[in-house]
Enzyme design. Structure first.
Site, PDB file in Angstrom:
ATOM      1  N   PRO A  97     146.601 -37.148  19.212  1.00  0.00           N
ATOM      2  CA  PRO A  97     145.609 -38.095  18.989  1.00  0.00           C
ATOM      3  C   PRO A  97     146.195 -39.576  18.388  1.00  0.00           C
ATOM      4  O   PRO A  97     145.911 -40.648  18.868  1.00  0.00           O
ATOM      5  CB  PRO A  97     144.358 -37.816  17.826  1.00  0.00           C
ATOM      6  CG  PRO A  97     144.266 -36.378  18.101  1.00  0.00           C
ATOM      7  CD  PRO A  97     146.087 -35.909  18.273  1.00  0.00           C
ATOM      8  N   LYS A 202     152.949 -49.131  26.851  1.00  0.00           N
ATOM      9  CA  LYS A 202     151.459 -48.436  26.674  1.00  0.00           C
ATOM     10  C   LYS A 202     150.490 -49.329  25.767  1.00  0.00           C
ATOM     11  O   LYS A 202     149.522 -49.642  26.238  1.00  0.00           O
ATOM     12  CB  LYS A 202     151.685 -46.651  26.164  1.00  0.00           C
ATOM     13  CG  LYS A 202     150.230 -46.326  25.902  1.00  0.00           C
ATOM     14  CD  LYS A 202     149.382 -46.067  27.412  1.00  0.00           C
ATOM     15  CE  LYS A 202     147.782 -45.800  26.924  1.00  0.00           C
ATOM     16  NZ  LYS A 202     147.734 -44.542  26.534  1.00  0.00           N
TER      17      LYS A 202
END
Length: 335
Positions: A97, A202
């Protein structure tokens, strides 16, 4: 000498890349750590595409996820720690995460670094800050292993369908040997540069995504208040200059696309807290390099508020449309 699969060969005989796909090696081992909403379907696709040529071992701190995976894939093996995965694998994928989880899995007690051996390749597909990606890469390299950051884009639908986009930061000499594995989970694989550049690409992408989703939500909110039907407005936007991924693929208004979270009470998908996290990474990176990101900062603050609003904490990030009141307006047909 070092260990590859089930045999030992002189280090001078092999390159790191060759260990993956030489027909002279019998069974190699893939390890996968992190079986969440993204990691689980990624691991499924990778295992399906490699099960005839590779052993497959998994780890997740949620025992239910590993039990589910091994139940539907009986030839896989679940182990007790990330260290065990690294010790048995030729290549290790991680999908976690946040930065803190990556550091814990790699650098913590019973972590990857305690089990990794020279020549093993580690590929982190998490979205984390550039500094953490580079720090972990240095620690992996200190073990004479190889590290690549390869975060993904496309969300859970692309993870399930094997159509993800990978952005890879790594020594270029290692890229081609890993690309074939990434292509089993995605359709686009981009080499961005040295370690950390995959993460840079990203966070830039996700800052744009967050900004566009907010903009699309405000647009539909305004259009519905002015009396436009969402289906009509959506068609106009998607044949005009306002078109974006948020309007033509990941529709944010319930009912426009039955296969996206908006039509499933905004369940599943990419959570608001994760979007807030990624926007925070982008804003922090921008501060470090003195880049102005006023819209990115505004989107970050909005998603932080949404993530802290009762009933919205676990919803998909497209729920910003509901949060702005758009869904109520739609039901009221613009009144």
């Amino acid at each position: 000498m070092f260990h590859i699969g089930y045999i030992r060969v002189p280090r001078s005989t092999w390159s790191v890349g060759r260990r993956f796909y030489s027909s002279e090696i019998q069974k190699k081992t893939i390890g996968f750590i992190g079986l969440g909403q993204m990691g689980y379907p990624m691991a499924q696709n990778l295992h399906k595409a490699t099960k005839s040529t590779h052993r497959f071992i998994i780890y997740d701190n949620n025992a239910g996820a590993t039990t589910k995976f091994t139940s539907s894939n009986s030839d896989t093996k679940a182990v007790s720690t990330p260290r065990d995965v690294a010790a048995e694998s030729d290549i290790v994928f991680t999908m976690l995460p946040a930065s803190a989880h990556v550091r814990a899995v790699y650098e913590g007690s019973d972590g990857v670094l305690e089990g990794v051996t020279p020549g093993v390749v580690c590929v982190d597909c998490s979205t984390i800050d550039v500094r953490t990606a580079r720090d972990v890469a240095k620690n992996v390299e200190a073990k004479q292993a190889v590290m690549l950051d390869a975060p993904v884009s496309g969300g859970t639908p692309a993870a399930q369908n094997g159509t993800l986009t990978f952005m890879v930061g790594a020594p270029q000499s290692q890229f081609e040997g890993v690309k074939e594995f990434l292509q089993k989970m995605g359709k686009n694989v981009f080499y961005c540069g040295e370690n950390g550049t995959g993460q840079a690409a990203k966070i830039c992408n996700n800052m744009m995504l967050g900004i566009c989703m907010v903009g699309a939500s405000e647009t539909f909110n305004l259009g519905l208040r002015l009396g436009l039907e969402p289906e009509l407005l959506n068609k106009i936007l998607n044949t005009s200059s306002g078109r974006s991924w948020s309007t033509d693929t990941y529709h944010l208004v319930p009912g426009l696309n039955p296969n996206v979270p908006a039509s499933k009470d905004y369940e599943g998908g990419f959570g608001v807290s994760l979007m807030a996290k990624d926007l925070g990474l982008a804003v922090s990176a921008a501060t470090e390099v003195k880049s102005s990101v006023m819209l990115g900062s505004a989107a970050e603050q909005m998603y932080k508020i949404i993530a802290g609003t009762e009933g919205y904490e676990k919803k998909d990030f497209s729920v910003v449309f509901r949060w702005l009141g758009g869904e109520k307006i739609g039901k009221g047909k613009g009144k």
